[in-house]
Design an enzyme around this catalytic site. Structure first.
Site: not given
Ligand SMILES: N[C@@H](CCC[C@H](N)C(=O)O)C(=O)O
Length: 261
Positions: A74, A198
């Site tokens: 993340c 994200c």
């Molecule tokens: N929910 C995502 C991973 C999370 C990504 C995150 N919010 C970021 O900032 O990179 C997953 O399950 O791949």
């Protein structure tokens, strides 16, 4: 049992952070993680992160999605964990830490955290769209008007496509705003909704933007603010020296009973 926590956010992607250096948090309790992330009956967050000691690194970051499941990398959460480590006195302005996808370096520069992401070996083209892994899996689609899009509906349709049955994917919609700026909205796996930002998704979109002629560094507008992504091509269809740069802040701290509804 009461759980002490901190709430952090990076461009609106928010996290419950727990100092787990004494290994007191019952991380195997998926229902507990999910309930802490619940926006009505818990603290409310897109994910939960444990900061832990590691013999070979400044610290280890362990990330759980809001559904309670152990996650992959993340990017925003990592920037928040670096800020958290700085505030706990675990690091000063430089960090070398372990996350789900391996080793990361980071620098704290006032309100900004510069995070080195793992190299990206290849980018798959699927029709006019793209699929790549920036620590987490991301589907990337360029659109003309990202604000007008129903990210929940369109994101879910791709997220649950037969192709991604094994493990699923995050889904990003991107609009080119100028020669050096894109606007990204993301449907996040594990949150099962759009989030305000994200980090691994923004990184994926900037790399794909370069395949469409844009050059590093690329500014990225998200619903929760602005990020920047810098990178180099590895000359073999992939990317190296990838950096995700943006703010990460503590919002509040508190304690909550482990037995919550
Ligand atoms: N929910 C995502 C991973 C999370 C990504 C995150 N919010 C970021 O900032 O990179 C997953 O399950 O791949």
């Amino acid at each position: 049992m009461a759980i002490s926590f901190y709430k952090y956010q990076g461009t609106g992607n928010d996290f419950v952070m727990v100092d787990n250096r004494k290994h007191t948090f019952p991380a195997e309790d998926e229902a507990l993680v999910k309930s802490l992330c619940d926006r009505r009956t818990g603290v409310g967050a897109d994910g939960l992160i444990l900061l832990q000691d590691h013999p070979d690194y400044d610290f280890e970051m362990v990330y759980y999605n809001a559904d309670g499941r152990l996650g992959s990398m993340c990017g925003n959460g990592a920037r928040c964990t670096v800020r958290f480590a700085r505030q706990l006195g675990v690091i000063e302005d430089v960090a070398c830490f372990l996350a789900a996808d391996g080793e990361h370096q980071a620098n704290v520069e006032r309100d900004l955290i510069q995070l080195k992401m793992t190299d990206v070996k290849d980018v798959e083209q699927i029709g006019e769209d793209y699929y790549l892994n920036t620590g987490s899996p991301h589907y990337v689609r360029f659109v003309d008007d990202v604000e007008a899009l129903d990210v929940y509906e369109e994101g879910q349709a791709i997220r649950y496509n037969e192709r991604f049955k094994e493990g699923g994917t995050n889904v990003n919609f991107v609009q080119r705003l100028s020669d050096n700026e894109i606007f990204v909205r993301t449907y996040e796996r594990g949150v099962e909704d759009e989030t305000l930002s994200c980090g691994t998704g923004v990184t994926a979109c900037a790399l794909v933007a370069s395949l469409k002629g844009m050059q590093s560094p690329i500014k990225v507008k998200v619903m929760g603010g602005e990020l920047q992504v810098a990178f180099e091509s590895n000359g073999e269809g992939g990317f190296k020296y990838i950096y995700l740069i943006g703010p990460a802040k503590q919002v509040f701290s508190g304690s909550i009973a482990a037995q919550i509804v």
